[in-house]
Write an enzyme that holds these catalytic residues in place. Structure first.
Site, PDB file in Angstrom:
ATOM      1  N   ASN A   9      68.789  43.816  40.525  1.00  0.00           N
ATOM      2  CA  ASN A   9      67.280  42.891  40.761  1.00  0.00           C
ATOM      3  C   ASN A   9      68.239  41.665  40.775  1.00  0.00           C
ATOM      4  O   ASN A   9      68.816  40.444  39.670  1.00  0.00           O
ATOM      5  CB  ASN A   9      66.194  42.689  40.071  1.00  0.00           C
ATOM      6  CG  ASN A   9      65.157  41.299  39.816  1.00  0.00           C
ATOM      7  OD1 ASN A   9      65.725  40.921  40.931  1.00  0.00           O
ATOM      8  ND2 ASN A   9      64.856  41.675  38.244  1.00  0.00           N
ATOM      9  N   LYS A  11      66.289  38.219  42.056  1.00  0.00           N
ATOM     10  CA  LYS A  11      65.657  37.218  41.443  1.00  0.00           C
ATOM     11  C   LYS A  11      65.529  36.594  42.967  1.00  0.00           C
ATOM     12  O   LYS A  11      65.849  36.728  43.491  1.00  0.00           O
ATOM     13  CB  LYS A  11      65.849  37.198  40.048  1.00  0.00           C
ATOM     14  CG  LYS A  11      65.905  37.826  38.825  1.00  0.00           C
ATOM     15  CD  LYS A  11      66.190  37.124  37.848  1.00  0.00           C
ATOM     16  CE  LYS A  11      66.105  38.185  36.659  1.00  0.00           C
ATOM     17  NZ  LYS A  11      65.790  37.443  34.919  1.00  0.00           N
ATOM     18  N   GLU A 102      59.170  38.813  34.921  1.00  0.00           N
ATOM     19  CA  GLU A 102      58.463  37.315  35.375  1.00  0.00           C
ATOM     20  C   GLU A 102      57.092  37.256  36.454  1.00  0.00           C
ATOM     21  O   GLU A 102      56.704  36.484  35.933  1.00  0.00           O
ATOM     22  CB  GLU A 102      60.152  37.225  35.628  1.00  0.00           C
ATOM     23  CG  GLU A 102      61.097  37.121  35.320  1.00  0.00           C
ATOM     24  CD  GLU A 102      62.164  37.026  35.499  1.00  0.00           C
ATOM     25  OE1 GLU A 102      62.613  37.388  36.970  1.00  0.00           O
ATOM     26  OE2 GLU A 102      63.180  37.479  34.951  1.00  0.00           O
ATOM     27  N   GLU A 172      61.636  47.091  30.147  1.00  0.00           N
ATOM     28  CA  GLU A 172      62.627  46.274  30.572  1.00  0.00           C
ATOM     29  C   GLU A 172      62.138  44.934  29.439  1.00  0.00           C
ATOM     30  O   GLU A 172      60.775  44.070  29.553  1.00  0.00           O
ATOM     31  CB  GLU A 172      62.867  44.664  30.817  1.00  0.00           C
ATOM     32  CG  GLU A 172      63.080  45.974  33.064  1.00  0.00           C
ATOM     33  CD  GLU A 172      63.595  44.946  33.931  1.00  0.00           C
ATOM     34  OE1 GLU A 172      65.076  45.045  34.006  1.00  0.00           O
ATOM     35  OE2 GLU A 172      62.758  44.020  33.968  1.00  0.00           O
ATOM     36  N   GLY A 178      67.435  38.158  30.349  1.00  0.00           N
ATOM     37  CA  GLY A 178      67.837  36.602  30.435  1.00  0.00           C
ATOM     38  C   GLY A 178      68.486  35.889  29.441  1.00  0.00           C
ATOM     39  O   GLY A 178      69.416  34.851  29.147  1.00  0.00           O
ATOM     40  N   SER A 218      70.007  42.340  30.496  1.00  0.00           N
ATOM     41  CA  SER A 218      71.024  41.632  29.244  1.00  0.00           C
ATOM     42  C   SER A 218      71.756  42.924  29.654  1.00  0.00           C
ATOM     43  O   SER A 218      73.310  42.968  28.181  1.00  0.00           O
ATOM     44  CB  SER A 218      71.500  41.017  27.853  1.00  0.00           C
ATOM     45  OG  SER A 218      70.162  39.529  28.332  1.00  0.00           O
TER      46      SER A 218
HETATM   47  C1  PEP Z   1      65.982  41.615  34.970  1.00  0.00           C
HETATM   48  O1  PEP Z   1      65.690  40.811  35.979  1.00  0.00           O
HETATM   49  O2  PEP Z   1      65.219  42.808  35.421  1.00  0.00           O
HETATM   50  C2  PEP Z   1      66.718  41.810  33.906  1.00  0.00           C
HETATM   51  C3  PEP Z   1      67.308  42.512  33.138  1.00  0.00           C
HETATM   52  O3  PEP Z   1      67.823  40.436  34.150  1.00  0.00           O
HETATM   53  P1  PEP Z   1      69.168  40.541  33.385  1.00  0.00           P
HETATM   54  O4  PEP Z   1      70.199  41.499  33.456  1.00  0.00           O
HETATM   55  O5  PEP Z   1      69.236  39.147  33.527  1.00  0.00           O
HETATM   56  O6  PEP Z   1      68.690  40.404  31.504  1.00  0.00           O
END
Ligand code: PEP
Length: 257
Positions: A9, A11, A102, A172, A178, A218
């Protein structure tokens, strides 16, 4: 046997030109092993809407699928700034991420809105990647199961068993996105088991056995193997670590898949 999924992803990152560069570098890293990787895993990337067309061109001839990060539930109309499922399909997208934390927390998307989007995606034969997850506060208050129950039930409302089995659910935890803090494989497995129970209760055990549940939060080249090794974790939705070709290539090659 469910195929694993490694999904990136991006973003709100990467212009069309930068998207092309990243995909070229990713393909240079994984194309030599493409046939072997394609045996047991699916790979997809989700660029921002403006970079989907460029990404689709660079992905041509590869086994990497294209996902969008969001969409509106209507096909067209007076919805300034939005994009629809038919538009995403016209650009080559096969999947769409819906209900990302988000979107829920920064843009106020409700369970009901997200469900409308899921149903619209299914109607247009886009595979929805429904994201669910509890905040830090909900986690600390012991409300994880309650939140996952509500978001999963509501997200899949109105689907038939076939569509639900084809959908992808991404657990998630918001506190892990993040932040560099990852759920342990045991923590994630527990929630993934709950998600599968919710699907079984509503759509039956066959559907629950088929639906793929990803972990996101993460994920990095260093922790992906431990997470994916778990039977209930069918892959990873990766944010930050998908923006560099070498780290995402390493995640795609995860040994445990
Ligand atoms: C995400 O945006 O779906 C995500 C899991 O971000 P990150 O891997 O940066 O935590």
């Amino acid at each position: 046997m469910r195929r694993k999924i490694l999904a990136g992803n991006w973003k709100m990152n990467l212009t069309p030109l930068e998207a092309r560069q990243l995909i070229r570098a990713l393909r240079a890293a994984i194309d030599p092993e493409a046939a072997a990787l394609a045996r047991d895993r699916d790979v997809l990337v989700a660029p921002p809407a403006v970079s989907l067309a460029a990404a689709a061109q660079e992905l041509a001839g590869s086994n990497i699928a294209l996902a969008a990060q969001n969409m509106h539930y209507e096909d067209q109309g007076a919805f300034t700034g939005e994009v629809s499922a038919p538009m995403l399909k016209a650009l080559g997208a096969t999947h769409v991420i819906l209900g990302h934390s988000e979107r829920r927390h920064l843009f106020g998307e409700s369970d009901e809105l997200i469900n409308r989007k899921v149903r619209a995606a299914v109607k247009h034969r886009l595979v929805p990647i429904l994201c669910v997850g509890e905040t830090q506060q909900e986690h600390d208050a012991g409300k994880t199961t309650e939140v996952i129950l509500r978001q999963t039930r509501s997200g899949l409302e109105g689907l038939d068993g076939r569509a639900a089995a084809r959908a992808i659910i991404a657990y998630e935890p918001v506190w892990a996105i993040g932040t560099g803090r990852t759920a342990t494989p045991a923590q994630a497995s527990l929630v993934h088991g709950t998600i599968r129970e919710i699907v079984a209760e509503r759509f039956g055990t066959e559907c629950a056995g088929a639906v793929r549940v990803l972990y996101g939060g993460s994920v990095t080249p260093d922790n992906v193997d431990g997470l994916i090794a778990s039977h209930d974790i069918d892959g990873a939705l990766v944010g930050g670590a998908s923006l560099k070709a070498d780290s995402f290539a390493r995640i795609v090659r995860t040994r445990a898949a």
